[in-house]
Scaffold this active site. Structure first.
Site, PDB file in Angstrom:
ATOM      1  CG  ASP A  44      -2.060   0.923   1.188  1.00 56.01           C
ATOM      2  OD1 ASP A  44      -2.013   1.855   0.355  1.00 56.01           O
ATOM      3  OD2 ASP A  44      -3.009   0.743   1.976  1.00 56.01           O
ATOM      4  CB  CYS A  86      -6.089   3.201  -1.326  1.00 55.81           C
ATOM      5  SG  CYS A  86      -4.732   3.935  -0.400  1.00 55.81           S
ATOM      6  CG  ASN A 327      -1.278   4.536  -4.100  1.00 49.61           C
ATOM      7  OD1 ASN A 327      -2.263   4.074  -3.534  1.00 49.61           O
ATOM      8  ND2 ASN A 327      -0.307   5.164  -3.433  1.00 49.61           N
TER       9      ASN A 327
HETATM   10 CA   LIG Z   1      -2.502   3.072  -1.420  1.00 47.29          CA
END
Ligand SMILES: [Ca+2]
Ligand SMILES: [Ca+2]
Ligand SMILES: [Ca+2]
Length: 501
Positions: A44, A86, A327
């Site tokens: 993440d 996200c 990302n």
């Molecule tokens: Ca993220």
């Protein structure tokens, strides 16, 4: 060696690493099974640069992930997410669609979050129809079980998942968080053994050892929280596992030429107004960087343990492992930190490793998260229930001489949160690369500002701009290219299925 140099020589460095290790690689023979197991590991907010970063003692932070490539894996050198945030990114891999088609355009509210996605027609369902046993661990989509149903109950796992071990509510906590398994809520405390990354890894190992899937192929999606910031009390850098605390002390903050950019007047208005970073700002970026790196060490150990368990249980030879991030992330580039923006935060690491994957290959073509779903479906011989906006990456993996026909651009979009749409381009024949962005702050369809970065030299400029330092949107030499890119964005922003490629 600093981060900037890694950017430039990353490809060459990786080649050397791979060549140095190919001879000692210990790959198993390909399996004859037609439906491989798939382990999809996702971090993440991990920027691609961390793939090259090292501890002060010289150990690569992502050592085990890098070894995936050396042993039997392929590295994608131009891997992007179309929407660097996200929840839209996670919805993309569940559907195989750009955000303008799956409609999750933010992390929450009426325009995004878990509740915005149609969960009755997604990847795990399609894989299940093809005979796969499906397991999810970790962070699924922002907003899952933030609000309980009217009876006060937890929301059932979305359709298609056979095993569900998923954080919910405030899911951005490394300690004192809860996991829902579809029947029970398991609450974790603040001891070392409760550290979320390790809990997720242990559960993945348990599933792989217990084999709840018996004789079915399986799809396991492991969504680690690291290196996302910790939102327990405000926004704080991610805590390292106790055993990793302080391992980045003494490191120097990598600074590319884009770090604290001296002149941001070339950029969109909200960047052009940013003051230079102060010494206190820089100290905060450095602190964040060190914590992010240290938090990734537990992820890298987790990857190693998952591989070890696959080997110990005899499943390694028929399991493909995919590693990426939802990302990218910026650390002071253009005076900014975080995700969201159409700069460095678009780029993510992507590695595929498995019995059918070429060893030590580097794929130069432009690929994106929208391509992951059709790739999984091709491996699984599964049929999607939605139009697929991306393309399977299997031809890029299997064609030894490179594919003759591949896209030269991908759409970037973040129209509600940061008001932009654009293109990232790479022409394999000419080698030219551009990043083009249109901002529509008033959301009226009329472009308010543009940026154009020529990453490589062309007939207008003898030097390239790989660090995005001098937008050329006002350079008349580029006016026809800008018109061409504008037309392309206008076309792609409503594309669906085959019209997206
Ligand atoms: Ca993220
Ligand atoms: Ca406008
Ligand atoms: Ca500049």
């Amino acid at each position: 060696m600093n981060r900037a140099l890694y950017t430039v020589i990353g490809l060459g460095l990786l080649t050397i690493i791979i060549l140095a290790n190919v001879s000692s690689a210990n790959s198993l023979p390909p399996s004859s099974a037609t439906q491989p197991n798939i382990v999809f590991i996702r971090t993440d907010d991990q920027d691609f640069q961390t793939f090259f970063d090292k501890l002060p003692n010289g150990r690569p932070v992502m050592k085990n992930v890098r070894e995936l490539i050396m042993r039997r894996g392929t590295y994608f050198d131009r891997s992007y997410v179309s929407f660097p945030l996200c929840c839209p990114s996670r919805a993309t891999t569940l559907t195989g669609q750009y955000a303008h088609n799956h409609t999750v355009l933010s992390n929450g509210g009426s325009t995004g979050g878990y509740a915005k996605l149609n969960h009755t027609n997604t990847l795990p369902i399609w894989l299940g129809q093809a005979g796969y046993y499906t397991m999810h661990l970790g962070k699924y989509m922002n907003g899952y079980n933030v609000v309980l149903d009217p009876s006060g109950s937890y929301h059932a796992p979305p359709a298609g998942w056979n095993k569900w071990f998923t954080t919910f509510g405030n899911m951005h906590k490394y300690y004192n968080y809860s996991v829902y398994d579809g029947t029970n809520v398991v609450t974790y405390g603040s001891s070392a053994s409760d550290y979320q990354t390790d809990v997720i890894t242990r559960q993945a190992q348990d599933y792989l050892t217990q084999r709840p899937y018996e004789n079915q192929p399986f799809f396991m999606q492991v969504d680690y929280l690291a290196p996302h910031e910790d939102l327990s009390m405000g926004n704080n850098p991610p805590p390292a596992a106790p055993r990793h605390q302080g391992l980045m002390s003494g490191s120097s903050l990598p600074m590319s030429p884009a770090f604290n950019e001296a002149d941001v007047s070339d950029k969109a208005i909200f960047i052009s107004y940013l003051p230079p970073l102060t010494s206190q700002d820089i100290a905060e970026v450095k602190n964040n960087y060190e914590h992010r790196m240290e938090s990734l060490l537990a992820v890298d150990e987790g990857v190693g343990k998952i591989l070890q368990t696959l080997r110990a249980t005899g499943q390694y030879g028929n399991t493909i492992v995919v590693f990426t991030s939802d990302n990218g992330f910026m650390l002071g580039e253009h005076r900014k930190s975080g995700k969201f923006l159409a700069y460095e935060s678009l780029r993510v690491p992507l590695i595929m490793s498995g019995p059918s994957i070429p060893k030590g290959k580097i794929v130069p073509e432009l690929v994106m998260n929208v391509d992951l779903t059709p790739t999984f479906l091709e491996w699984a011989s599964a049929t999607p229930g939605l139009l697929q906006d991306g393309r399977s990456l299997v031809p890029l993996l299997t064609n030894p001489t490179g594919t003759t026909s591949w896209r030269s651009d991908i759409l970037t979009e973040n129209p509600l949160v940061n008001y932009y749409r654009g293109l990232r381009t790479y022409n394999v024949s000419t080698g030219r690369e551009y990043l083009y962005t249109e901002y529509d702050y008033t959301n009226d369809g009329v472009v308010d500002e543009k940026e154009l970065f020529a990453l490589t030299p062309d007939s207008c400029r003898p030097v390239g701009d790989p660090y995005l330092l001098e937008s050329q949107h006002a350079n008349p030499c580029y006016s026809s290219l800008i018109q061409q890119f504008h037309n392309r964005v206008t076309y792609l922003k409503t594309c669906a299925g085959s019209t997206c490629t």
